[in-house]
Enzyme design. Structure first.
Site, PDB file in Angstrom:
ATOM      1  N   ASP A   1       0.858  -1.189   0.000  1.00  0.00           N
ATOM      2  CA  ASP A   1       0.000   0.000   0.000  1.00  0.00           C
ATOM      3  C   ASP A   1       0.887   1.229   0.000  1.00  0.00           C
ATOM      4  O   ASP A   1       1.750   1.377   0.857  1.00  0.00           O
ATOM      5  CB  ASP A   1      -0.931   0.021   1.211  1.00  0.00           C
ATOM      6  CG  ASP A   1      -2.143   0.914   0.983  1.00  0.00           C
ATOM      7  OD1 ASP A   1      -1.932   2.089   0.612  1.00  0.00           O
ATOM      8  OD2 ASP A   1      -3.286   0.462   1.170  1.00  0.00           O
TER       9      ASP A   1
ATOM     10  N   GLN B   1     -13.650   5.185   9.059  1.00  0.00           N
ATOM     11  CA  GLN B   1     -15.033   4.707   9.073  1.00  0.00           C
ATOM     12  C   GLN B   1     -15.133   3.236   8.675  1.00  0.00           C
ATOM     13  O   GLN B   1     -16.101   2.559   8.997  1.00  0.00           O
ATOM     14  CB  GLN B   1     -15.864   5.613   8.137  1.00  0.00           C
ATOM     15  CG  GLN B   1     -17.204   5.072   7.692  1.00  0.00           C
ATOM     16  CD  GLN B   1     -17.159   4.578   6.239  1.00  0.00           C
ATOM     17  OE1 GLN B   1     -16.090   4.459   5.639  1.00  0.00           O
ATOM     18  NE2 GLN B   1     -18.327   4.305   5.695  1.00  0.00           N
ATOM     19  N   ARG B   2     -14.100   2.694   8.015  1.00  0.00           N
ATOM     20  CA  ARG B   2     -14.174   1.319   7.523  1.00  0.00           C
ATOM     21  C   ARG B   2     -12.843   0.570   7.609  1.00  0.00           C
ATOM     22  O   ARG B   2     -12.827  -0.664   7.598  1.00  0.00           O
ATOM     23  CB  ARG B   2     -14.672   1.289   6.068  1.00  0.00           C
ATOM     24  CG  ARG B   2     -13.714   1.986   5.110  1.00  0.00           C
ATOM     25  CD  ARG B   2     -14.367   2.395   3.799  1.00  0.00           C
ATOM     26  NE  ARG B   2     -13.417   3.109   2.940  1.00  0.00           N
ATOM     27  CZ  ARG B   2     -13.091   4.382   3.111  1.00  0.00           C
ATOM     28  NH1 ARG B   2     -13.615   5.081   4.084  1.00  0.00           N
ATOM     29  NH2 ARG B   2     -12.231   4.956   2.293  1.00  0.00           N
TER      30      ARG B   2
ATOM     31  N   CYS C   1     -15.566   5.185  -4.215  1.00  0.00           N
ATOM     32  CA  CYS C   1     -16.379   5.311  -3.004  1.00  0.00           C
ATOM     33  C   CYS C   1     -16.376   6.745  -2.480  1.00  0.00           C
ATOM     34  O   CYS C   1     -17.280   7.139  -1.740  1.00  0.00           O
ATOM     35  CB  CYS C   1     -15.915   4.337  -1.934  1.00  0.00           C
ATOM     36  SG  CYS C   1     -14.280   4.690  -1.238  1.00  0.00           S
TER      37      CYS C   1
ATOM     38  N   ASP D   1      -9.201  -0.825  -4.888  1.00  0.00           N
ATOM     39  CA  ASP D   1     -10.500  -0.222  -5.158  1.00  0.00           C
ATOM     40  C   ASP D   1     -10.643   0.319  -6.571  1.00  0.00           C
ATOM     41  O   ASP D   1     -11.507   1.159  -6.836  1.00  0.00           O
ATOM     42  CB  ASP D   1     -10.778   0.906  -4.152  1.00  0.00           C
ATOM     43  CG  ASP D   1      -9.710   1.992  -4.196  1.00  0.00           C
ATOM     44  OD1 ASP D   1      -8.776   1.888  -5.025  1.00  0.00           O
ATOM     45  OD2 ASP D   1      -9.818   2.955  -3.412  1.00  0.00           O
ATOM     46  N   ASN D   2      -9.797  -0.146  -7.508  1.00  0.00           N
ATOM     47  CA  ASN D   2      -9.978   0.303  -8.893  1.00  0.00           C
ATOM     48  C   ASN D   2      -9.710  -0.844  -9.853  1.00  0.00           C
ATOM     49  O   ASN D   2      -8.892  -1.732  -9.588  1.00  0.00           O
ATOM     50  CB  ASN D   2      -9.087   1.508  -9.207  1.00  0.00           C
ATOM     51  CG  ASN D   2      -7.616   1.170  -9.219  1.00  0.00           C
ATOM     52  OD1 ASN D   2      -7.082   0.741 -10.240  1.00  0.00           O
ATOM     53  ND2 ASN D   2      -6.951   1.341  -8.075  1.00  0.00           N
TER      54      ASN D   2
END
Length: 241
Positions: A62, A72-73, A187, A130-131
């Site tokens: 990452d 939040q997640r 998102c 996420d892509n």
């Protein structure tokens, strides 16, 4: 496979007494080398449960840093980690949970040029990015290296998870065409319910544990779809295993 120490036997006792895992399965977990792409919403529960399960070597790729909106997640990161590298924050979490896990931080973006090098030395890859472009790059590299891949995705209230094996149906069997970016809004634009990433990320960890221990039937050639609002799972077959 190396024998379990007395401390490991106590720590993983619920696995050891579990039919289908047992001592041999726990030894396989200890010997496993797993690379997680992304330490975000999906990567967080994957990292947490694989570290807790006793995966021997856990690598995390990452390039991003922790921000307030992540919390939040992305449950492995803390408020005091804001501004620090997600790979480093993930390492601190794993070290605090299970010091027996060897953690390898890869604070860089996975791209076609470095994917093969990043995956070298690992025997399972988990994609929580996420892509679409990165997911396609990851799938191509894993297939070329002959490494199984657990892949998941989420959007708003929904999610999905599947498994790609070197000898099974591939990413392009599921996605023969590259979608337009406008059809896959991030998102940041449409939002995502934090608990949905927990559902899908935990399912991804479950698939990884199944592959490592050899128990159960992995989602090979099957896409498991989750509708959070309706509390309903459905399954799509996209090729014979």
């Amino acid at each position: 496979m190396s024998a379990l120490t007395p401390a490991e036997t106590r720590r993983y006792s619920r696995h050891i007494v579990l039919r289908g895992v047992g001592g041999e399965g726990q030894q396989r977990l200890k010997a496993a080398r797993v690379l997680v792409i992304g330490a975000g919403g999906l990567g967080s529960p994957v990292i947490a449960y694989l570290a807790a399960a006793g995966v021997g070597t856990l690598g995390v790729v990452d390039h991003d840093t922790v921000s307030l909106s992540n919390l939040q997640r992305q449950v492995i990161h803390r408020t005091d980690a804001i501004g620090t590298a997600k790979a480093a924050s993930a390492e601190a979490f794993v070290n605090g949970l299970n010091e027996l896990v060897q953690f390898r931080a890869h604070p860089e973006r996975l791209e076609a040029a470095n994917a093969a090098q990043l995956m070298s030395g690992y025997d399972l890859v988990i994609d929580g990015t996420d892509n679409f472009a990165t997911r396609l790059t990851t799938a191509k590299a894993a297939a070329a290296a002959g490494i199984p891949l657990v892949s998941g995705a989420v959007s708003m209230f929904d999610g999905q998870v599947t498994v790609f094996m070197p000898e099974g149906p591939q990413f392009r069997d599921l996605y023969p065409d590259t979608p337009d970016e406008a059809d896959l809004p991030a998102c940041e634009v449409v939002g995502v319910l934090g608990a949905v990433t927990g559902v899908i990320g935990t399912l991804m960890a479950m698939e990884a544990i199944k592959l490592i221990t050899g128990t159960g039937t992995p989602l090979i050639g099957r896409l498991l779809l989750y509708d959070g609002r309706a509390a309903r799972f459905t399954e799509l077959d996209y090729g014979a295993a």
